[in-house]
Design a protein around this motif. Structure first.
Motif, PDB file in Angstrom:
ATOM      1  N   GLY A 150    -112.740   3.624  10.512  1.00 43.70           N
ATOM      2  CA  GLY A 150    -112.307   3.990  11.860  1.00 43.70           C
ATOM      3  C   GLY A 150    -111.455   2.865  12.439  1.00 43.70           C
ATOM      4  N   ASP A 151    -111.844   2.398  13.626  1.00 45.83           N
ATOM      5  CA  ASP A 151    -111.113   1.301  14.276  1.00 45.83           C
ATOM      6  C   ASP A 151    -111.592  -0.070  13.818  1.00 45.83           C
ATOM      7  N   GLU A 152    -112.611  -0.096  12.983  1.00 44.71           N
ATOM      8  CA  GLU A 152    -113.212  -1.374  12.590  1.00 44.71           C
ATOM      9  C   GLU A 152    -112.595  -1.885  11.297  1.00 44.71           C
ATOM     10  N   LEU A 153    -111.986  -3.073  11.378  1.00 42.73           N
ATOM     11  CA  LEU A 153    -111.383  -3.654  10.186  1.00 42.73           C
ATOM     12  C   LEU A 153    -112.442  -3.978   9.145  1.00 42.73           C
ATOM     13  N   HIS A 154    -112.055  -3.912   7.884  1.00 44.65           N
ATOM     14  CA  HIS A 154    -112.904  -4.426   6.797  1.00 44.65           C
ATOM     15  C   HIS A 154    -113.092  -5.932   7.042  1.00 44.65           C
ATOM     16  N   PRO A 155    -114.239  -6.518   6.668  1.00 45.77           N
ATOM     17  CA  PRO A 155    -114.463  -7.948   6.907  1.00 45.77           C
ATOM     18  C   PRO A 155    -113.357  -8.850   6.345  1.00 45.77           C
ATOM     19  N   VAL A 156    -112.755  -8.466   5.239  1.00 47.97           N
ATOM     20  CA  VAL A 156    -111.671  -9.308   4.688  1.00 47.97           C
ATOM     21  C   VAL A 156    -110.416  -9.186   5.568  1.00 47.97           C
ATOM     22  N   GLN A 157    -110.123  -8.003   6.055  1.00 43.54           N
ATOM     23  CA  GLN A 157    -108.998  -7.843   6.984  1.00 43.54           C
ATOM     24  C   GLN A 157    -109.245  -8.665   8.246  1.00 43.54           C
ATOM     25  N   ALA A 158    -110.482  -8.586   8.760  1.00 42.89           N
ATOM     26  CA  ALA A 158    -110.817  -9.322   9.984  1.00 42.89           C
ATOM     27  C   ALA A 158    -110.674 -10.825   9.758  1.00 42.89           C
ATOM     28  N   ALA A 159    -111.094 -11.300   8.576  1.00 37.62           N
ATOM     29  CA  ALA A 159    -111.005 -12.738   8.284  1.00 37.62           C
ATOM     30  C   ALA A 159    -109.541 -13.178   8.161  1.00 37.62           C
ATOM     31  N   PHE A 160    -108.683 -12.363   7.572  1.00 36.90           N
ATOM     32  CA  PHE A 160    -107.257 -12.708   7.498  1.00 36.90           C
ATOM     33  C   PHE A 160    -106.677 -12.821   8.907  1.00 36.90           C
ATOM     34  N   ARG A 161    -107.087 -11.936   9.787  1.00 43.70           N
ATOM     35  CA  ARG A 161    -106.585 -12.002  11.157  1.00 43.70           C
ATOM     36  C   ARG A 161    -107.126 -13.253  11.853  1.00 43.70           C
ATOM     37  N   GLU A 162    -108.414 -13.502  11.692  1.00 44.07           N
ATOM     38  CA  GLU A 162    -109.038 -14.634  12.382  1.00 44.07           C
ATOM     39  C   GLU A 162    -108.453 -15.969  11.923  1.00 44.07           C
ATOM     40  N   HIS A 163    -108.184 -16.092  10.630  1.00 44.23           N
ATOM     41  CA  HIS A 163    -107.732 -17.379  10.076  1.00 44.23           C
ATOM     42  C   HIS A 163    -106.214 -17.449   9.907  1.00 44.23           C
ATOM     43  N   HIS A 164    -105.504 -16.492  10.440  1.00 39.59           N
ATOM     44  CA  HIS A 164    -104.028 -16.472  10.325  1.00 39.59           C
ATOM     45  C   HIS A 164    -103.613 -16.533   8.850  1.00 39.59           C
ATOM     46  N   GLY A 165    -104.192 -15.654   8.058  1.00 37.06           N
ATOM     47  CA  GLY A 165    -103.902 -15.630   6.624  1.00 37.06           C
ATOM     48  C   GLY A 165    -102.646 -14.868   6.279  1.00 37.06           C
ATOM     49  N   LEU A 166    -101.792 -14.632   7.250  1.00 41.17           N
ATOM     50  CA  LEU A 166    -100.531 -13.936   6.975  1.00 41.17           C
ATOM     51  C   LEU A 166     -99.456 -14.389   7.953  1.00 41.17           C
ATOM     52  N   GLN A 167     -98.230 -14.273   7.489  1.00 44.79           N
ATOM     53  CA  GLN A 167     -97.090 -14.507   8.387  1.00 44.79           C
ATOM     54  C   GLN A 167     -96.224 -13.255   8.392  1.00 44.79           C
ATOM     55  N   CYS A 168     -95.357 -13.085   7.387  1.00 43.38           N
ATOM     56  CA  CYS A 168     -94.530 -11.865   7.397  1.00 43.38           C
ATOM     57  C   CYS A 168     -95.357 -10.636   7.043  1.00 43.38           C
ATOM     58  N   GLY A 169     -96.448 -10.836   6.291  1.00 40.23           N
ATOM     59  CA  GLY A 169     -97.343  -9.741   5.949  1.00 40.23           C
ATOM     60  C   GLY A 169     -96.967  -8.964   4.696  1.00 40.23           C
ATOM     61  N   PHE A 170     -95.886  -9.344   4.049  1.00 42.40           N
ATOM     62  CA  PHE A 170     -95.467  -8.525   2.902  1.00 42.40           C
ATOM     63  C   PHE A 170     -96.487  -8.584   1.768  1.00 42.40           C
ATOM     64  N   CYS A 171     -97.024  -9.762   1.520  1.00 40.97           N
ATOM     65  CA  CYS A 171     -97.979  -9.913   0.410  1.00 40.97           C
ATOM     66  C   CYS A 171     -99.385  -9.443   0.791  1.00 40.97           C
TER      67      CYS A 171
END
Ligand code: FES
Ligand code: FES
Length: 161
Positions: free
Chosen positions: A81-102
């Motif tokens: 639903g609206d709840e991110l998977h824990p790995v998605q949430a962790a990427f958001r929390e830790h800024h694990g992306l910039q352009c997001g392509f990878c």
């Protein structure tokens, strides 16, 4: 043309494609799931990683016909639903992306990595397992942090292979 049917993100799908159609092109073009990216088409970058029957696969290395009858999970199928998977949430929390392509491929690789290693996952293992996923932006540091944090929070036992 061949009719290729499979389950994608829990939904039964079917499309007529040429026998030479790659799984990544089936996902992106035949059933319009464009979250899976194509960075190279030659098995180098990892942007196209999805799960086939629960295991991470570079979807540019597999024909759609080879995945017929399988259960495929793409980045679109991770959130509940609206709840991110824990790995998605962790990427958001830790800024694990910039352009997001990878990022879709990184996250699908990470989810499989955590499934296999569970709480045993350490930094050296994460860096080793990310060898097949190229990021041109982040320098990897925050990606590794995100994966380790997600693994700790998920507290999964390692999967018996
Ligand atoms: Fe599949 Fe690069 S598009 S590894
Ligand atoms: Fe840009 Fe990884 S965030 S390639």
């Amino acid at each position: 043309m061949t009719t290729v049917s499979m389950t994608v993100n829990g939904r039964q799908v079917s499309a007529d494609v040429e026998d030479r159609t790659l799984l990544v092109d089936y996902l992106r073009n035949a059933i319009s799931l464009t979250g899976t990216h194509v960075g190279c088409d030659t098995s180098q970058c990892g942007a196209c990683v999805v799960h086939v029957d629960g295991r991470a696969v570079k979807s540019c290395t597999m024909l759609a016909v080879q995945a017929a009858g399988s259960s495929v999970t793409t980045i679109e199928g991770l959130a509940t639903g609206d709840e991110l998977h824990p790995v998605q949430a962790a990427f958001r929390e830790h800024h694990g992306l910039q352009c997001g392509f990878c990022t879709p491929g990184m996250i699908m690789t990470a989810v499989d990595m955590i499934r296999r290693h569970g709480g045993q996952l350490d930094e050296a293992t994460v860096r080793h397992e990310l060898e097949g996923n190229i990021c041109r932006c982040t320098g990897y540091h925050n990606i590794v942090k995100a994966i380790l944090d997600a693994a700790a929070k998920m507290q999964m036992p390692a999967a018996a292979e």
